[in-house]
Design a protein around this motif. Structure first.
Motif, PDB file in Angstrom:
ATOM      1  N   PHE A 125       0.829  -1.205   0.000  1.00  0.00           N
ATOM      2  CA  PHE A 125       0.000   0.000   0.000  1.00  0.00           C
ATOM      3  C   PHE A 125       0.864   1.255   0.000  1.00  0.00           C
ATOM      4  CE2 PHE A 125      -2.871  -3.099   2.199  1.00  0.00           C
ATOM      5  CZ  PHE A 125      -3.680  -3.313   1.105  1.00  0.00           C
ATOM      6  N   SER A 126       1.955   1.212   0.757  1.00  0.00           N
ATOM      7  CA  SER A 126       2.872   2.364   0.761  1.00  0.00           C
ATOM      8  C   SER A 126       3.509   2.552  -0.613  1.00  0.00           C
ATOM      9  CB  SER A 126       3.962   2.189   1.821  1.00  0.00           C
ATOM     10  OG  SER A 126       3.413   2.344   3.106  1.00  0.00           O
ATOM     11  N   LEU A 127       3.866   1.445  -1.250  1.00  0.00           N
ATOM     12  CA  LEU A 127       4.454   1.544  -2.591  1.00  0.00           C
ATOM     13  C   LEU A 127       3.421   2.028  -3.606  1.00  0.00           C
ATOM     14  CD1 LEU A 127       6.715  -1.636  -2.599  1.00  0.00           C
ATOM     15  CD2 LEU A 127       7.428   0.752  -2.391  1.00  0.00           C
ATOM     16  N   ALA A 128       2.181   1.596  -3.475  1.00  0.00           N
ATOM     17  CA  ALA A 128       1.124   2.088  -4.366  1.00  0.00           C
ATOM     18  C   ALA A 128       0.921   3.584  -4.157  1.00  0.00           C
ATOM     19  CB  ALA A 128      -0.177   1.332  -4.116  1.00  0.00           C
ATOM     20  N   ASN A 129       0.992   4.036  -2.915  1.00  0.00           N
ATOM     21  CA  ASN A 129       0.872   5.464  -2.619  1.00  0.00           C
ATOM     22  C   ASN A 129       2.024   6.227  -3.274  1.00  0.00           C
ATOM     23  OD1 ASN A 129      -0.211   7.803  -1.398  1.00  0.00           O
ATOM     24  ND2 ASN A 129       1.043   7.517   0.423  1.00  0.00           N
ATOM     25  N   GLU A 130       3.213   5.645  -3.230  1.00  0.00           N
ATOM     26  CA  GLU A 130       4.364   6.291  -3.863  1.00  0.00           C
ATOM     27  C   GLU A 130       4.202   6.346  -5.384  1.00  0.00           C
ATOM     28  OE1 GLU A 130       9.095   5.397  -4.280  1.00  0.00           O
ATOM     29  OE2 GLU A 130       8.178   5.110  -2.316  1.00  0.00           O
ATOM     30  N   ARG A 131       3.681   5.292  -5.989  1.00  0.00           N
ATOM     31  CA  ARG A 131       3.451   5.305  -7.441  1.00  0.00           C
ATOM     32  C   ARG A 131       2.428   6.370  -7.827  1.00  0.00           C
ATOM     33  NH1 ARG A 131       3.841  -0.205  -6.554  1.00  0.00           N
ATOM     34  NH2 ARG A 131       1.575  -0.468  -6.554  1.00  0.00           N
ATOM     35  N   ARG A 140       0.196  19.447  -4.575  1.00  0.00           N
ATOM     36  CA  ARG A 140      -0.863  18.518  -4.189  1.00  0.00           C
ATOM     37  C   ARG A 140      -0.334  17.097  -4.082  1.00  0.00           C
ATOM     38  NH1 ARG A 140      -3.738  13.824  -5.415  1.00  0.00           N
ATOM     39  NH2 ARG A 140      -5.884  14.057  -4.837  1.00  0.00           N
ATOM     40  N   ALA A 141       0.593  16.733  -4.942  1.00  0.00           N
ATOM     41  CA  ALA A 141       1.164  15.384  -4.913  1.00  0.00           C
ATOM     42  C   ALA A 141       1.806  15.097  -3.566  1.00  0.00           C
ATOM     43  CB  ALA A 141       2.191  15.220  -6.038  1.00  0.00           C
ATOM     44  N   VAL A 142       2.599  16.028  -3.080  1.00  0.00           N
ATOM     45  CA  VAL A 142       3.285  15.824  -1.801  1.00  0.00           C
ATOM     46  C   VAL A 142       2.275  15.760  -0.664  1.00  0.00           C
ATOM     47  CG1 VAL A 142       4.947  16.798  -0.174  1.00  0.00           C
ATOM     48  CG2 VAL A 142       5.362  16.971  -2.624  1.00  0.00           C
ATOM     49  N   ASP A 143       1.337  16.704  -0.655  1.00  0.00           N
ATOM     50  CA  ASP A 143       0.362  16.744   0.420  1.00  0.00           C
ATOM     51  C   ASP A 143      -0.498  15.486   0.434  1.00  0.00           C
ATOM     52  OD1 ASP A 143      -0.867  18.271   2.620  1.00  0.00           O
ATOM     53  OD2 ASP A 143      -2.632  18.278   1.309  1.00  0.00           O
ATOM     54  N   HIS A 144      -0.926  15.047  -0.730  1.00  0.00           N
ATOM     55  CA  HIS A 144      -1.766  13.850  -0.804  1.00  0.00           C
ATOM     56  C   HIS A 144      -0.992  12.609  -0.374  1.00  0.00           C
ATOM     57  CE1 HIS A 144      -5.367  11.728  -2.020  1.00  0.00           C
ATOM     58  NE2 HIS A 144      -4.611  10.873  -2.681  1.00  0.00           N
ATOM     59  N   TRP A 145       0.267  12.525  -0.749  1.00  0.00           N
ATOM     60  CA  TRP A 145       1.095  11.383  -0.336  1.00  0.00           C
ATOM     61  C   TRP A 145       1.155  11.309   1.194  1.00  0.00           C
ATOM     62  CZ3 TRP A 145       5.652  11.218   2.494  1.00  0.00           C
ATOM     63  CH2 TRP A 145       6.239   9.959   2.603  1.00  0.00           C
ATOM     64  N   ALA A 148      -3.215   8.271   6.892  1.00  0.00           N
ATOM     65  CA  ALA A 148      -4.494   7.564   6.982  1.00  0.00           C
ATOM     66  C   ALA A 148      -4.267   6.052   7.033  1.00  0.00           C
ATOM     67  CB  ALA A 148      -5.389   7.938   5.803  1.00  0.00           C
ATOM     68  N   MET A 149      -3.365   5.541   6.215  1.00  0.00           N
ATOM     69  CA  MET A 149      -3.098   4.101   6.217  1.00  0.00           C
ATOM     70  C   MET A 149      -2.541   3.661   7.562  1.00  0.00           C
ATOM     71  SD  MET A 149      -1.735   3.127   2.393  1.00  0.00           S
ATOM     72  CE  MET A 149      -0.343   4.250   2.391  1.00  0.00           C
ATOM     73  N   ARG A 150      -1.639   4.428   8.123  1.00  0.00           N
ATOM     74  CA  ARG A 150      -1.043   4.086   9.413  1.00  0.00           C
ATOM     75  C   ARG A 150      -2.086   4.103  10.528  1.00  0.00           C
ATOM     76  NH1 ARG A 150       4.219   3.468   9.299  1.00  0.00           N
ATOM     77  NH2 ARG A 150       4.392   3.559  11.551  1.00  0.00           N
TER      78      ARG A 150
END
Length: 134
Positions: free
Chosen positions: A31-37, A85-90, A96-98
């Motif tokens: 999930f973290s890697l998907a968030n990074e992609r 927005r990319a940084v903030d959303h990441w 949220a996942m944590r």
């Protein structure tokens, strides 16, 4: 770090992502890697918008200067907003996942789509009717 709500507090997390690890549990790495992609896809979009802004300004010299500048600045501004927005959303998604919360929702994709559509329509009009010397 519960209650991180102010813009300044959120921006600080952009530069200290290790602080995100202080919250909640470590999510499945997939999930973290998907968030990074997803982050990287937004960065590619930002770079394309910025490149498009420079291209309009540099490679369409026949357009009325004010129109060319306006279109270029619109694309450049959209690229800047997209990168931020990319940084903030990441960061928001990682948090949220944590925490085991729902992923954050955003109106930004709809807003960006509308801005790009408006700029595209304006460019169609300019290409058809706005060249100097016609």
């Amino acid at each position: 770090m519960p209650g991180v709500n102010t813009i300044a507090q959120r921006v600080r997390l952009w530069f200290a992502p290790e602080r995100i690890r202080e919250e909640g549990d470590t999510p499945d790495y997939r999930f973290s890697l998907a968030n990074e992609r997803t982050f990287l896809a937004w960065i590619r979009t930002a770079l394309a918008l910025i490149g498009g802004g420079f291209a309009v300004d540099q490679f369409l010299p026949d357009l009325v200067r004010a129109v060319r500048t306006g279109l270029a600045l619109g694309l450049l501004a959209a690229g800047v907003l997209c990168a931020l927005r990319a940084v903030d959303h990441w960061v928001r998604c990682e948090r949220a996942m944590r925490r085991g919360e729902d992923l954050p929702v955003s109106r930004f994709p709809a807003l960006l789509g509308l801005v790009v559509a408006v700029v595209a329509v304006a460019m169609v009009v300019v290409v058809l009717f706005g060249r100097e010397g016609r």
